[in-house]
Each structure stands twice: as C-alpha cells, then as structure tokens.
Motif scaffolding. Sequence first.
Motif, PDB file in Angstrom:
ATOM      1  N   PRO A   1       0.864  -1.198   0.000  1.00  0.00           N
ATOM      2  CA  PRO A   1       0.000   0.000   0.000  1.00  0.00           C
ATOM      3  C   PRO A   1       0.894   1.239   0.000  1.00  0.00           C
ATOM      4  O   PRO A   1       1.906   1.280   0.687  1.00  0.00           O
ATOM      5  CB  PRO A   1      -0.766  -0.106   1.327  1.00  0.00           C
ATOM      6  CG  PRO A   1      -0.514  -1.475   1.862  1.00  0.00           C
ATOM      7  CD  PRO A   1       0.734  -1.991   1.221  1.00  0.00           C
ATOM      8  N   SER A   2       0.529   2.251  -0.811  1.00  0.00           N
ATOM      9  CA  SER A   2       1.405   3.412  -0.964  1.00  0.00           C
ATOM     10  C   SER A   2       1.501   4.217   0.336  1.00  0.00           C
ATOM     11  O   SER A   2       0.493   4.494   0.984  1.00  0.00           O
ATOM     12  CB  SER A   2       0.876   4.303  -2.073  1.00  0.00           C
ATOM     13  OG  SER A   2       1.637   5.483  -2.139  1.00  0.00           O
ATOM     14  N   VAL A   3       2.732   4.607   0.707  1.00  0.00           N
ATOM     15  CA  VAL A   3       2.905   5.476   1.878  1.00  0.00           C
ATOM     16  C   VAL A   3       2.150   6.786   1.704  1.00  0.00           C
ATOM     17  O   VAL A   3       1.724   7.398   2.678  1.00  0.00           O
ATOM     18  CB  VAL A   3       4.390   5.801   2.176  1.00  0.00           C
ATOM     19  CG1 VAL A   3       5.087   4.646   2.854  1.00  0.00           C
ATOM     20  CG2 VAL A   3       5.145   6.238   0.933  1.00  0.00           C
ATOM     21  N   LEU A   4       1.974   7.204   0.457  1.00  0.00           N
ATOM     22  CA  LEU A   4       1.265   8.471   0.197  1.00  0.00           C
ATOM     23  C   LEU A   4      -0.170   8.445   0.713  1.00  0.00           C
ATOM     24  O   LEU A   4      -0.731   9.473   1.059  1.00  0.00           O
ATOM     25  CB  LEU A   4       1.200   8.744  -1.304  1.00  0.00           C
ATOM     26  CG  LEU A   4       2.432   9.277  -1.986  1.00  0.00           C
ATOM     27  CD1 LEU A   4       2.078   9.648  -3.402  1.00  0.00           C
ATOM     28  CD2 LEU A   4       2.987  10.466  -1.245  1.00  0.00           C
ATOM     29  N   LEU A   5      -0.780   7.261   0.697  1.00  0.00           N
ATOM     30  CA  LEU A   5      -2.192   7.166   1.063  1.00  0.00           C
ATOM     31  C   LEU A   5      -2.386   6.847   2.538  1.00  0.00           C
ATOM     32  O   LEU A   5      -3.511   6.690   2.994  1.00  0.00           O
ATOM     33  CB  LEU A   5      -2.883   6.103   0.197  1.00  0.00           C
ATOM     34  CG  LEU A   5      -2.885   6.382  -1.304  1.00  0.00           C
ATOM     35  CD1 LEU A   5      -3.578   5.266  -2.069  1.00  0.00           C
ATOM     36  CD2 LEU A   5      -3.566   7.708  -1.605  1.00  0.00           C
ATOM     37  N   ARG A   6      -1.295   6.746   3.302  1.00  0.00           N
ATOM     38  CA  ARG A   6      -1.429   6.498   4.736  1.00  0.00           C
ATOM     39  C   ARG A   6      -2.047   7.729   5.404  1.00  0.00           C
ATOM     40  O   ARG A   6      -1.866   8.855   4.945  1.00  0.00           O
ATOM     41  CB  ARG A   6      -0.073   6.193   5.359  1.00  0.00           C
ATOM     42  CG  ARG A   6       0.505   4.855   4.891  1.00  0.00           C
ATOM     43  CD  ARG A   6       1.817   4.571   5.590  1.00  0.00           C
ATOM     44  NE  ARG A   6       1.652   4.491   7.029  1.00  0.00           N
ATOM     45  CZ  ARG A   6       1.248   3.390   7.670  1.00  0.00           C
ATOM     46  NH1 ARG A   6       0.978   2.295   7.000  1.00  0.00           N
ATOM     47  NH2 ARG A   6       1.116   3.390   8.974  1.00  0.00           N
TER      48      ARG A   6
END
Lengths: 210, 210, 210
Positions: free
Chosen positions: B140-145
């Motif tokens: 899962p992308s760190v950007l969407l955390r």
Amino acid sequence: MPFVTFLDYAGVAVFAATGALAASRKELDIIGFLFLASVTGIGGGTFRDLILGIPVFWVINRDYVWICASVAVLVFLTAHRFESRYKLLLWLDAVGISAFSVMGAAKGLVVTGSVSVAIITGMLTATFGGILRDLLAGEPSVLLRPEIYVTATLIGAAVYTGADIAGLAPLLASILGFVAAFIVRGGALRFGWTFPAYKGRPGRHPDDIP
Amino acid sequence: MPFVTFLDYAGVAVFAATGALAASRKELDIIGFLFLASVTGIGGGTFRDLILGIPVFWVINRDYVWICASVAVLVFLTAHRFESRYKLLLWLDAVGISAFSVMGAAKGLVVTGSVSVAIITGMLTATFGGILRDLLAGEPSVLLRPEIYVTATLIGAAVYTGADIAGLAPLLASILGFVAAFIVRGGALRFGWTFPAYKGRPGRHPDDIP
Amino acid sequence: MPFVTFLDYAGVAVFAATGALAASRKELDIIGFLFLASVTGIGGGTFRDLILGIPVFWVINRDYVWICASVAVLVFLTAHRFESRYKLLLWLDAVGISAFSVMGAAKGLVVTGSVSVAIITGMLTATFGGILRDLLAGEPSVLLRPEIYVTATLIGAAVYTGADIAGLAPLLASILGFVAAFIVRGGALRFGWTFPAYKGRPGRHPDDIP
C-alpha cells in the motif's frame, strides 16, 4: 494568448481538478490534494518534454504550479457539493485529454517535424497524467475502462496534426482537434460507446494456469 | 564532505534499506533485494535530475550504485533480526525523505534559482523513491497512509530554501531543513499526527456509481 | 544490419507482443492493443535513453513505432488461437529481456564507458517495459514472481559487457549475452528455477501491525 497556450493552461487546470477529486475520494488532507493535483496536472506534459528532450515546461514557467495549487484548494473547499465526484472526475478528464492531445501533438510537431511522433506525443501527454493519478490514488485505471478512451486522444492528435499539415490556421486546427477528441470521449461517456472488443475470453489469473 | 553531500549519500543508503526491507517482506531472492534497493535508493534523485535537465547523478558517480548494493546485501543478511520490518521501513523512510527533501531543494535551487521549483524538486525527490518501491513491491502506498507524509517533505524543502535565501550557511540551512522534516514525519509516526482530513465521504467504487 | 540492431528490433517486437497479449487478457479494444503494445515495446528503451541523456530512439527512428503497431494488429487477429496467452506472454517476455539486457548494456557502455552503468542500463532496459505493462494492465508484476527473472537480465548484461571489454567481436559478445540471459530465464520458466529465497517470513499487512 494563442489558443494552443490557452488549451495548455486549461488542460493543466482540469487535470489538476481530477487529481484533487481523486484525493477527495480517498479522504486525503490538503497536502494530499496539492500533491495529487500537481502530479496529475503537470505529469503528462513533463513526460512529453522529457521524451522530446526539451526543458520541462513548469520548470521554466511557474504559472502552471500555481494553477495546480489554486485548483487543489478550490476543490478541497467545494468537492462535498458534488453528488458524484467520480462522474465529475471523468468529465473533467475528458476535457483534459482533449486539450492535451492537441497540445502534445502541437509541441511534438514543432520539435520533431514528424507526424507519427506528433500523434504519439499527443496521446502520451493526454493519457499519462491520468495514469499517474490512478496509480497513485489506487483507483482502477481509466485505461482499462470499457468505453473508448485512448482512441479519443488518437483522434484529437491526428485531427490537429492533419489540419496543421494541411495548412489550416493553428487556431482552427486546435479547435478541430479539441472538438473531435471531446466528441469521441464525451459520446463514449454519455452513450457508453465501445469498440468491438477483442473477441476472446478474459485472461485467467496466473495462479490458475497449470 | 559538505553536509548536503553527506545527506545525499545517507538518503540513498536509507532509502535502499527500505527497498530491501520491502523485498524481505515479499520474500524475494538476493537479486530482488538488489533491484528494489537500487530503484528505491536512486529513483527519486534520477527523477529530479531528469526534470532539471542535468546528467543523472549515479551515471556520473557510481558510488551510489555500490551503496545500494552493499545495503541490499546487509539487509538480506540481517532483516530476520528485526521484530517489525515494516516499522523499521517507515522510520528509515522518514530519515530518507528528510534528507532528500533538503538535497532535492538544494539541487533545484542551484540549477534554476527558483524558490517554487526548488520546493517542488525537494518534494519530488523525497517522495518518488518510496512511490516506486511501493508500486513495484505491491505494498500500500505510503502516500495514502493517514498520517502526515508529503507535508514533511514540503516543510523540509521550504525550511532549507528559506534559510538559504535568507543567507544562512549551507550547513546550517541543511540541518534546519532536515530536522524540520524529521520532526514532522517522526511526530506523525510516533503520535499519529494527521491534518484535518477532507470533510467528506469516501469515494464509492466506480462499479457502484449509477 | 549489425546483430545488436537486430536484437533491438526483435526486442521491441516481442515486448510489443507481450503488451498486446496482456491487452487481450483484459479484453481491450484494438486501440488498447496498440497502446499497451507500444508502451511495452518502447518503454524500456525510452527510460534507458532518458537516463543516458541521449535522444529517445523512437523519436529519431519511427520504424519502432510501426513495428509496435503491426505487432499489435497481428496479435489482435490471432491471440484467440493460443491455448494459454499468459504462458506465451512469459516466453516472449523471456526473449525480450534477453535481447534488451544486451542492447541496453551496449548502449550504456558506448555512451558512458562505465561497466557498472552498462550493466544497470541493461537491467533497466530489460525490465522496465514489462513493469509498465503489468502496472498498466493490472497484472501481477513479473518482478514478484518466484522464479528467477531480474537475475537473467543481470547475467545477460554482465556477459555482454565482459565479453566486449575482453575484446570479443560485437556480434559474438551480443550472442553470448543473449544466450546466457535466455538460458537462465528459460530454465527458470521451464524448470521453476529459484534462488534460495530470503529465509524469513512474509510481511504482515500494514493494518495488522500493532
């Protein structure tokens, strides 16, 4: 302002709006809106300039960055008003690919003088921002949707390039290309136009193949 | 060695370590470790140099490639010792984005002289390696955390750029930028700092939209 | 035609075919075939040329674009005849990475004179088209498959570069590199060769980590 420059600003703004709408669907914070809006707004043109070997447009002219930032803030403040953000995203995306297929073809034609390169840079410029947006936001890719999509960018780029080669005024060639692309993509969205799909069968999942 | 050069080496090394940790989570082989470590370690800087139109840093100075390879082997031999590789990955990633937001801004400022371009190249350099790592490793992308992430890179790049413009010594400006970014991202990791998220509703899946 | 040029054309053609096969697995229309074939066929080489700072190959020589288009149409008309398109895709991909690991290394060596850069550009050229294809088509990435993959590109690039440095004729060095890469990847596909994987445990999903 030449119409093709206007198309460039307009394309960046509407693509930025689609990025911000994707951010709102993922409930990101304001910086997430700014980031996705910028990547989507300037991604396609960045890729085009890299491939053509010319300076990246927003490094030279920072207006584009401020457009993306302004659009991101505007969408952050208003996105809740729209009944379906995804439908709005798809329609703005249709405007964006129509503008960028013309703008990308125009830049490719000026830099290389080649019709086939111009059509390809038109298609790449138009599709790449949306590809990045969907990858980064974890959305299903617009490319894999059933209705006609890439074809609209091909038609927009080809109509512009053909009209320019045929000697039409840049303004008229740009308008023709934009309208052609938008009719194809808009019709696909409104009426569900599809091409005859590949007469086959869907691929199995790799794990199910003996 | 100027501090900003040290930050560059350190950023490449810690990002390479996060790539190798992602490889260990996917149970790849040693070459998978080398590949993901290299892509993550040098991906952000490669993108920065392409956009600025300057030669790609690791093509000129191969030290960076050897750093990535060494880190990959080290992580391959030791990753099983860590209780939670994902937490370690997140903390190393925090160090990496802090270093690269400064380094990317410094290079952007030197090449273009523009504050807004410097801040953007800082953010892009810091985030792009992690984006590639997550895409390639299927994480899962760190950007969407939910916790603050991109903001930390914005703050690191802005603090460095502001300090440099204000005439501070490069060493001091670099340290200030690094520390500012790390406090924001570290605090977000440790205390779960978030921005007020978009006041909305999550997006529906495209198939559920009438 | 020098053998390395032949490898380049052949690599573009077989990668384009894998892109078109991925399009047929997703049941896209003809334009989807053209798009995925082109991105897969020319993606790796485009990335190589950007990193080396030289003009992008297909902008200069449009033959490559026509190869991709022809292959896409051919696959569109014939893909239903194959019992398992995914197996065919994997084997064509094996031919493609073998050709591109040599071609990428050759170009990297000519441009930079550096052995380590040549090996890396060989690996990047060989792997990048397939990475793009799998990302865009929503397929599981070939990189994450258990059998040996990236290693084959490393070996192909290293054998070519070593043979060239050792003074062998370009034709012989190219054949050696191609055959070495294909034996490794073909053996991995046929016999399920794997490296000793990381002795560890799979990563937990981020949500399950306390």
